[in-house]
Write an enzyme that holds these catalytic residues in place. Structure first.
Site: not given
Ligand code: 13P
Length: 250
Positions: A9, A11, A92, A94, A162, A168, A208
């Protein structure tokens, strides 16, 4: 049983120059032993689909629940499919946080995505507050019950677990914690959609995931792959994660 899935992803990251990373992945992981998916920003979808080759699937990061109309700035599922996407990430954390998306919104988007022939990667996961309050399994159960429509099948749905606090941050749940949640999700999918669907629907871990921790995470029961953020942006990081999934026995 579907093939294990290594999903990236991107983003809100990446411009045309980033396509070189996908070119490197396509060259190095043509026979990865798992399915590889990259979900770039919408601006890169068709260019990436044109150059990725058969070994890498492309997906969107969101779609609108409507088929079309007056929704400035939004993208329909059919538009994603037209641009070369076969998948779309929905719900997601976010988007749930930044855009107030509810389980009902995700449910409606999933139905729209299925109508356009897309496979939905539906994201769930608890906040740190939920985790510390002992509510993780309840929260995830409620999110899946509300977000995944009737008719879910391995062709239509991938679940991504997740934990919000692991995204992150460099923090990862223990392997036991990952196994507990994935096992609970598997049981819920079996109960809700029948064993054939429940055992076939892939459950990804996200939060992560890095080259250094991927292999141990892929060794956990009911982990069928990963949804990777930061470490999916560079072939030098995502490549070893793909290789670890391809080499895992799970
Ligand atoms: P990270 O791998 O940067 O922690 O992000 C995970 C994520 O949100 C994937 O959708």
């Amino acid at each position: 049983m579907h093939r294990k899935l290594a999903a990236g992803n991107w983003k809100m990251n990446g411009t045309g120059a980033s396509l070189a990373e996908v070119e490197a992945l396509a060259a190095d992981h043509a026979d990865a032993g798992c399915e590889v998916l990259i979900c770039p920003p919408a601006t890169l979808l068709s260019r990436m689909a044109d150059m990725a080759g058969p070994g890498i699937a492309i997906g969107g990061q969101d779609c609108h629940a409507a088929a079309g109309g007056a929704h400035t700035g939004d993208i329909s599922a059919a538009m994603l499919a037209d641009a070369g996407a076969h998948y779309v990430i929905l719900g997601h954390s976010e988007r749930r946080a930044d855009h107030g998306e509810t389980d009902a919104d995700v449910h409606a988007k999933a139905q729209a995505a299925w109508a356009a022939g897309l496979t939905t990667v539906i994201c769930v996961g608890e906040t740190l507050d939920d985790r510390e309050g002992g509510r993780t399994l309840d929260v995830v159960h409620t999110q899946i019950a509300g977000s995944v429509p009737n008719g879910a099948s391995p062709e239509r749905v991938v679940i991504a677990y997740e934990p919000v606090w692991a995204i992150g941050t460099g923090k990862v749940p223990t392997l036991d914690q990952i196994g507990e949640v994935h096992g609970a999700i598997r049981a819920q999918l079996d109960d809700t959609f029948g064993t054939a669907a429940g055992t076939g629907i892939r459950i990804l871990y996200g939060g992560s995931v890095k080259p250094g921790n991927a292999a141990e995470i892929f060794g956990v029961a009911d982990v069928d792959g990963a949804l990777v953020g930061g470490a999916s942006l560079k072939a030098a990081d995502f490549g070893p994660i793909i290789a670890a999934l391809g080499a895992s026995d799970g």
